[in-house]
Design an enzyme around this catalytic site. Structure first.
Site, PDB file in Angstrom:
ATOM      1  N   SER A 253      -5.036  74.334  70.940  1.00  0.00           N
ATOM      2  CA  SER A 253      -6.473  74.448  71.181  1.00  0.00           C
ATOM      3  C   SER A 253      -7.285  73.874  70.010  1.00  0.00           C
ATOM      4  CB  SER A 253      -6.824  75.921  71.363  1.00  0.00           C
ATOM      5  OG  SER A 253      -8.193  76.069  71.597  1.00  0.00           O
TER       6      SER A 253
ATOM      7  N   LYS B 290      -9.837  73.721  74.539  1.00  0.00           N
ATOM      8  CA  LYS B 290     -10.768  74.075  73.451  1.00  0.00           C
ATOM      9  C   LYS B 290     -11.210  75.536  73.572  1.00  0.00           C
ATOM     10  CE  LYS B 290     -13.913  73.322  70.210  1.00  0.00           C
ATOM     11  NZ  LYS B 290     -13.382  73.933  68.996  1.00  0.00           N
TER      12      LYS B 290
ATOM     13  N   ASN C 214     -10.787  72.686  58.550  1.00  0.00           N
ATOM     14  CA  ASN C 214     -11.907  72.554  59.477  1.00  0.00           C
ATOM     15  C   ASN C 214     -12.671  73.858  59.550  1.00  0.00           C
ATOM     16  OD1 ASN C 214     -11.998  73.890  62.368  1.00  0.00           O
ATOM     17  ND2 ASN C 214      -9.835  73.657  61.815  1.00  0.00           N
TER      18      ASN C 214
ATOM     19  N   GLY D  79     -16.105  76.157  63.949  1.00  0.00           N
ATOM     20  CA  GLY D  79     -16.818  77.366  64.352  1.00  0.00           C
ATOM     21  C   GLY D  79     -16.929  77.535  65.857  1.00  0.00           C
ATOM     22  N   LEU D  80     -15.844  77.169  66.562  1.00  0.00           N
ATOM     23  CA  LEU D  80     -15.761  77.429  68.006  1.00  0.00           C
ATOM     24  C   LEU D  80     -16.886  76.791  68.809  1.00  0.00           C
ATOM     25  CD1 LEU D  80     -14.721  81.192  67.835  1.00  0.00           C
ATOM     26  CD2 LEU D  80     -13.253  79.282  68.476  1.00  0.00           C
TER      27      LEU D  80
ATOM     28  N   CYS E  92     -11.391  85.670  65.529  1.00  0.00           N
ATOM     29  CA  CYS E  92     -12.857  85.690  65.368  1.00  0.00           C
ATOM     30  C   CYS E  92     -13.312  86.983  64.708  1.00  0.00           C
ATOM     31  CB  CYS E  92     -13.564  85.628  66.709  1.00  0.00           C
ATOM     32  SG  CYS E  92     -12.775  84.583  67.863  1.00  0.00           S
TER      33      CYS E  92
ATOM     34  N   GLY F 177       1.496  72.910  61.680  1.00  0.00           N
ATOM     35  CA  GLY F 177       2.014  71.749  60.957  1.00  0.00           C
ATOM     36  C   GLY F 177       3.113  70.976  61.652  1.00  0.00           C
TER      37      GLY F 177
ATOM     38  N   GLY G 174      -0.920  70.651  66.864  1.00  0.00           N
ATOM     39  CA  GLY G 174      -2.370  70.633  66.700  1.00  0.00           C
ATOM     40  C   GLY G 174      -2.872  69.433  65.943  1.00  0.00           C
TER      41      GLY G 174
END
Lengths: 244, 303
Positions: free
Chosen positions: B21, B45, B69, B72-73, B131, B245, B266
């Site tokens: 995601s 996502k 990164n 922030g969703l 979160c 990774g 990812g």
């Protein structure tokens, strides 16, 4: 977008820190001036996004400034060496929206993508005025290249030792129908205030992927959230929300 | 069953490769590059109940063998995902997709999952508990076994789809969190999310990331991820998805030996958009080299 291996044909210094590199390879993913590519460099994790100065069916030219490890490494590469590129990235400039007389405003390393744009506009039969802004006389590049395309060229320098003293906004022509610009963000904000017509701005942002997957380079616009890499880097004047 | 196939919570996968995601959007952009039906599935996502812009930029910083990164969703919200993104995806992807869900309260997780539960296109719900919990003083749901379990219970109550809980590695005891999720009814565990990290720009003497800190990912975190996958897979009896990774078919096999039933890829997608396809194409070669007849046979092959 395509992922292709390109071969360096030429890599020369234009000024103390600005280099011009010609690369040979498959340019079929490019469709407009103002698009960019993303370069993979040995030993560095993220690719480096660089705007395309000009392209033809055999290859392309980038003009880049050495600002960090990636561009320093790029500047030390030799003809014959190869690079892994993602090509055809970003939306590029839309010349269909421009009237008969285009104004091009470039600041520093914002100048290169305007070269291919100038070439396109002149091929479309348009009159092109170009204002190129630099900090010092020593940093000036591509003045003659734009002139050779048939553009009316003005150079400004902040130190005033070459061309008109000041910024690009101090040398705007009286008449033009539409403008295109690329440069550092303070310059873009000044251009927004100083221009009377509609126009297109090319933006920079730190990117993860460069092709719209990671949402690393998003910005807010009048028409919603946009990714600088995929929905930009070129935004129209009317949709930009300037941050103070 | 093919030699690459595995089963994840009762749903067969042609192979164990799943783009993670946040690195694959809602899929259709990668579908312009290759036929994404070659994937086991992918996790879309991170989606929240309401639309989110996310954090200010810069949101990205480079590191040695990785990146940080702080997106922030960013997402258009679950209703827009259902109305716009998933119909576009349906045209190019014909397998069940993994729906990644985030929330800022237990109720928000449940409401978002309930809406996604109605879609036949969704195979699994991957619930990201990294979160901050707005009702719990902002601490992440994923750092507290009780809070993580409360999310799992609330989500399980509104769905019949398998619920996979995506765990944060930023905890002292990952096994305790994983067990609490299993006890609360989770059907699977995926790990690891990013490690909290930071970079400073020497010229400005300020953090590179506008949000100061962000999630560190990329090949640098692989050994940490592998260790946590190993620990969790040997402590729970539900399937584990390994990630962190992974960038080669060798890494995939290592993750599966540690205990992963499937493997998410990812950050590698961001550097090489063809990364997942290349891994899938390369797996038979590596299996042959290490005398592996079937990937399903090697899961948790290391004691």
């Amino acid at each position: 977008m395509k992922q292709c291996i390109f071969t360096i044909e030429k890599n020369i210094a234009l000024t103390e820190s600005v280099f011009e590199m010609r690369l040979l390879g498959d340019t079929s993913a490019f469709s407009r001036p103002g698009q960019f590519l993303n370069i993979r460099l040995e030993g560095l994790f993220l690719r480096r996004p660089i705007s395309v100065c000009d392209y033809d069916e055999n290859g392309l030219t980038i003009v880049y400034k050495v600002v960090g490890m990636g561009t320093a490494q790029l500047s030390r590469m030799h003809p014959g060496e190869t690079l892994d590129l993602l090509t055809g990235l970003g939306n590029g400039y839309d010349t269909a929206k421009c009237g008969d007389h285009a104004l091009l405003l470039g600041g520093g390393v914002g100048v290169p993508p305007l070269y291919g744009l100038c070439k396109t506009l002149i091929a479309e039969g348009k009159q092109v005025s170009v204002v190129l802004g630099f900090n010092t006389k020593e940093e000036v590049f591509y003045e003659n290249e734009f002139r050779a395309l048939g553009a009316d060229v003005t150079v400004t320098t902040v130190d005033g030792l070459y061309g008109i003293k000041g910024f690009v906004t101090d040398a705007l022509p009286e008449r033009y129908d539409y403008f295109f610009t690329c440069g550092p963000e303070p310059m873009l904000k000044a251009v927004d205030k100083a221009t009377a017509t509609s126009g297109q701005f090319s933006f920079e942002e730190r990117m993860g992927c460069g092709f719209g997957a990671c949402m690393g380079c998003s910005c807010k616009t009048v028409t919603g959230f946009k990714r600088i890499c995929k929905d930009g880097p070129v935004l129209e004047k009317e949709e930009i929300l300037w941050e103070s | 069953m093919g030699k690459l196939s595995v089963e994840l919570c009762g749903i067969p996968l042609d192979n164990p490769i799943i783009p993670a995601s946040g690195t694959f959007g809602y899929g259709y952009e990668f579908a312009e590059l290759y036929d994404i039906n070659c994937l086991g599935t992918f996790s879309f996502k991170g989606t929240t109940l309401h639309p989110r812009f996310g954090n200010p930029t810069p949101r990205i910083a480079e590191c040695t063998a990785g990146m940080i990164n702080a997106v922030g969703l960013q997402n258009p919200g679950v209703d827009a995902v259902i109305a716009e993104e998933l119909p576009k995806l349906a045209k190019v992807f014909h397998k069940p997709v993994m729906a990644n869900v985030s929330g800022f309260s237990v109720e928000e997780y449940a409401e978002t999952c309930k809406k996604l539960d109605e879609l036949s296109q969704v195979g699994w719900l991957e619930v990201n508990v990294s979160c901050p919990n707005v009702h719990g003083g902002g601490m992440s749901f994923g750092v507290d076994p009780v809070a993580a379990a409360s999310v799992v219970k609330a989500v399980k109550a509104v769905t019949t789809k398998p619920v996979i809980v995506k765990l944060s590695p930023n905890v002292t005891d990952i096994v305790a969190i994983a067990k609490a999720c299993e006890d609360a009814g989770a059907d699977g565990i995926s790990l690891i999310n990013t490690l909290l990290g930071m970079r400073i720009d020497l010229r400005t003497r300020k953090p590179i990331i506008a949000n100061k800190m962000g999630g560190f990912s990329g090949p640098a975190i692989f050994p940490v991820a592998l260790r946590m996958v190993y620990q969790v897979a040997h402590a729970v009896s539900i399937p584990v998805i390994g990630m962190g990774g992974v960038q080669s078919s060798e890494d995939v096999i290592e993750m599966m030996l540690a205990g992963a039933t499937a493997v998410e890829v990812g950050t590698a997608n961001l550097i090489d958009p063809f990364a997942c396809k290349k891994i899938i194409d390369d797996l038979p070669r590596v299996m042959q080299r290490y005398h592996i007849a079937s990937l399903a046979d090697i899961i948790k092959g290391v004691d």
